[in-house]
Design a protein around this motif. Sequence first.
Motif, short mmCIF file in Angstrom:
data_model
loop_
_atom_site.label_atom_id
_atom_site.label_comp_id
_atom_site.label_asym_id
_atom_site.label_seq_id
_atom_site.Cartn_x
_atom_site.Cartn_y
_atom_site.Cartn_z
N LEU A 1 69.00 -25.48 -98.95
CA LEU A 1 68.01 -25.26 -97.89
C LEU A 1 68.17 -23.86 -97.29
CD1 LEU A 1 65.75 -26.41 -96.13
CD2 LEU A 1 67.49 -27.30 -94.57
N PHE B 1 66.67 -21.43 -99.64
CA PHE B 1 65.22 -21.62 -99.61
C PHE B 1 64.61 -20.92 -98.40
CE2 PHE B 1 61.62 -24.28 -98.16
CZ PHE B 1 60.82 -24.27 -99.28
N ARG C 1 64.81 -17.10 -98.62
CA ARG C 1 63.82 -16.54 -99.54
C ARG C 1 62.45 -16.48 -98.86
NH1 ARG C 1 63.46 -20.21 -103.99
NH2 ARG C 1 65.71 -20.03 -104.02
N ARG C 2 62.15 -17.50 -98.06
CA ARG C 2 60.84 -17.51 -97.39
C ARG C 2 60.72 -16.35 -96.42
NH1 ARG C 2 60.06 -22.81 -94.42
NH2 ARG C 2 57.97 -21.99 -94.08
N ARG D 1 60.28 -12.96 -97.99
CA ARG D 1 58.95 -12.64 -98.52
C ARG D 1 58.08 -11.98 -97.48
NH1 ARG D 1 58.62 -17.65 -101.66
NH2 ARG D 1 59.28 -16.92 -103.68
N ASN D 2 58.50 -12.11 -96.22
CA ASN D 2 57.65 -11.60 -95.15
C ASN D 2 57.93 -10.12 -94.91
OD1 ASN D 2 56.46 -11.05 -92.64
ND2 ASN D 2 56.51 -13.22 -92.13
N ARG E 1 59.74 -18.97 -86.08
CA ARG E 1 58.98 -19.51 -87.21
C ARG E 1 59.08 -21.02 -87.32
NH1 ARG E 1 58.64 -16.10 -91.60
NH2 ARG E 1 59.36 -17.76 -92.93
N ASP F 1 56.54 -24.24 -89.09
CA ASP F 1 56.93 -25.36 -89.94
C ASP F 1 56.61 -26.70 -89.28
OD1 ASP F 1 57.75 -23.71 -91.90
OD2 ASP F 1 59.90 -23.93 -91.53
N SER G 1 52.71 -27.03 -89.73
CA SER G 1 52.27 -27.35 -91.09
C SER G 1 52.68 -28.75 -91.49
CB SER G 1 52.87 -26.35 -92.08
OG SER G 1 54.26 -26.58 -92.20
N GLY G 2 53.57 -29.38 -90.73
CA GLY G 2 54.04 -30.72 -91.09
C GLY G 2 55.27 -30.69 -91.97
N TRP G 3 55.74 -29.49 -92.29
CA TRP G 3 56.89 -29.38 -93.19
C TRP G 3 58.17 -29.95 -92.56
CZ3 TRP G 3 58.90 -29.51 -97.64
CH2 TRP G 3 60.14 -28.93 -97.92
N ARG H 1 58.40 -32.38 -90.50
CA ARG H 1 58.35 -33.85 -90.59
C ARG H 1 58.64 -34.31 -92.03
NH1 ARG H 1 53.25 -35.66 -87.90
NH2 ARG H 1 54.24 -34.36 -86.34
N LEU I 1 60.41 -32.77 -94.17
CA LEU I 1 61.83 -32.56 -94.42
C LEU I 1 62.65 -33.71 -93.83
CD1 LEU I 1 63.22 -30.26 -95.87
CD2 LEU I 1 63.46 -29.06 -93.71
N LEU J 1 60.70 -42.23 -87.96
CA LEU J 1 60.13 -41.05 -87.30
C LEU J 1 59.71 -41.33 -85.86
CD1 LEU J 1 57.94 -39.48 -90.13
CD2 LEU J 1 60.10 -38.63 -89.23
N LEU K 1 52.89 -38.54 -95.80
CA LEU K 1 52.50 -38.76 -94.41
C LEU K 1 51.12 -38.19 -94.15
CD1 LEU K 1 55.81 -37.53 -92.79
CD2 LEU K 1 55.07 -39.90 -93.07
N HIS L 1 50.37 -36.60 -91.48
CA HIS L 1 50.56 -35.28 -90.89
C HIS L 1 51.76 -34.56 -91.53
CE1 HIS L 1 47.56 -36.19 -87.89
NE2 HIS L 1 48.14 -37.37 -87.73
N GLY L 2 52.02 -34.87 -92.76
CA GLY L 2 53.09 -34.18 -93.46
C GLY L 2 52.52 -32.90 -94.04
N GLY L 3 53.39 -31.99 -94.45
CA GLY L 3 52.85 -30.75 -94.99
C GLY L 3 53.86 -29.98 -95.81
N LEU L 4 53.41 -28.84 -96.30
CA LEU L 4 54.24 -27.99 -97.12
C LEU L 4 54.52 -26.69 -96.39
CD1 LEU L 4 52.25 -28.60 -100.42
CD2 LEU L 4 54.53 -29.48 -99.88
N PRO L 5 55.65 -26.07 -96.64
CA PRO L 5 56.01 -24.86 -95.91
C PRO L 5 55.24 -23.65 -96.43
CG PRO L 5 57.68 -25.36 -97.56
CD PRO L 5 56.67 -26.47 -97.62
N GLY L 6 54.91 -22.75 -95.53
CA GLY L 6 54.27 -21.51 -95.93
C GLY L 6 55.29 -20.58 -96.58
N GLU L 7 54.82 -19.49 -97.17
CA GLU L 7 55.69 -18.48 -97.77
C GLU L 7 56.67 -19.07 -98.78
OE1 GLU L 7 57.11 -16.94 -94.11
OE2 GLU L 7 55.70 -15.28 -94.07
N LEU M 1 63.93 -27.89 -104.14
CA LEU M 1 64.71 -28.19 -102.94
C LEU M 1 64.76 -29.70 -102.69
CD1 LEU M 1 66.08 -27.15 -100.25
CD2 LEU M 1 63.82 -27.39 -99.22
#
Lengths: 248, 305
Positions: free
Chosen positions: A4, A7, A10-11, A14-15, A73, A77, A80-82, A84, A86, B55, B82, B84-90, B99
């Motif tokens: 993690l 990961f 790396r994110r 990129r910025n 940042r 996350d 975006s729901g990321w 949750r 995770l 949750l 979910l 309201h689940g999502g994927l990370p940007g960048e 991962l």
Amino acid sequence: MNPLFAFQLRRVGRNRQFLFFTVLMPALFTVFFTKVFGGFAGDAADRQAYATTYMVSMMAYGALGAALGATIRVSFDRASGWLRQLRITPVPTSSVVAVDVAVGMLLTLPGLVVVAAVGRFVNGVDLPPLTWAALVAVLWLGSGAFVALGLLVGHALDEKAAGGAIGILGTILAALGGLWVPVQLFPEALRAVAHTLPSYWYAELGRDVAAGGAPAPLAVLALAGFAAAFALLAAAVAQRRALHAVAG
Amino acid sequence: MPRETALELESLTVRYGGTVAVDGLDLRLRRGETVALLGPNGAGKSTVVNAVLGLVPSSGRISVLGRDPREAVRAGCVGAMLQHGGLPGEARVGEVLALVRRSFGRAGRAIAWPLDDLVATAGIDGLLDRPVEALSGGQRQRVLLAVALAGEPPLLLLDEPTSAMDVAGRRAFWTTMRALADRGTTVVFATHHLEEADAVADRVVVVAGGRVVADGPAAAVKAGIGGRTVAFTAAPGTPLHDLPGTTALDRAGDRVVLSTDDVEATLQALLARGTRLADLEVHGASLEDAVLSLTATRTTTGATR
């Protein structure tokens, strides 16, 4: 390396903006302002003192910007729901938090080191080797206060506000904390304001070390106090967020 | 037999402030079942899913393959899509998947599932190198499916999984789900697409007001309502009152729709009166009718409680 951690690193890596504002800009400022205002200095000693002070200020500026930029940042996350997503993988929440802190801390280093190198090799700041090491180490440790602040802001604000806060907060802390213009040149009232900001005490740590001494206990205490307060608040806000994470 | 139980909820209750979202819900799912949680918006479907994943704080008992929610998630027993689940940007799709797969690997769940197979199952061929920002809605949803499946979890929870998919995407998605169910995965999905529940689920659990109001195979849920409709075209003024079995009468222009619990008696009475039954249609209750009827009753009783 923790997957993690790699990961997340790396994110951020990129910025391009992040690297520009936290490494390149403080480095350019260091050269530019030292050349411009250093020119007014009477003799070599004055110039040396000015170059040192300004370098320390820019190290602090770059580091606090990086700490905030890397941690606020977390708000993106969440939006975006990321975060949750995770939480429903086997990755423990404690590792997610630990990685956020570690990434924030690590990313303050490039700015610190690059600005120090510019101070040394471009502006000719002359310090004993041990002082250099102590300077970078103290400012690196001190940046923990801004990592905590960034996590607090990232958890407290929604995505849009957080995006703005990265720049605005960094600017306010730098300008009013005396990182751009030394507080000695501030009017009385504004100087009082500076003393209420963590950025002032943070730079103060660096100035004390660069002067060859140990950081003043007051500065250490003030910054540690800010760090603890930010961390506690961040934990409280993050916990509240978790409870209200799902409204459906 | 506890080993046969994939998920057990006992008087599950979830409150958001003063609102009761889930109200003493009981549910027991066997391994390998494909179960649709059906109900209107706000019925509590998503909340049930979120509670099972740990949750949202809840009271009552939740047992996920014999563990509490947090433990089950940590052990990699559950995968979920979910709402309201999502994927990370960048990040790139492949990095996210790597991962998540590694995290399941650490949890002790051997990832016996080769990446190629996962990619094919989720339908994300060619997307691994793509930045998350460059995905379409349907692609994003399939990547989220791959994330949910990455640890080959025995229990899969899907909250409105096909909402961003087109028709072909939906069909492919449900084919995948059937295949997983055939391999023994317990699949629970919340939906308000009744056709999906009807076509895919072995079992339909209708939720309204935070409780289970009907539970059984789709056919049984439909049969539980028993009502049918008789529709025909009739001139205005045609007498339609006092027909045996009729529970409701709707007129829209010339079109008459009678709801009845005794089709035969209703039709015989109409014919005996010599009513012309142009464009006659008789319908059994659809799952939609069943759910509407069940949830409407529930709302009424809920209001008087």
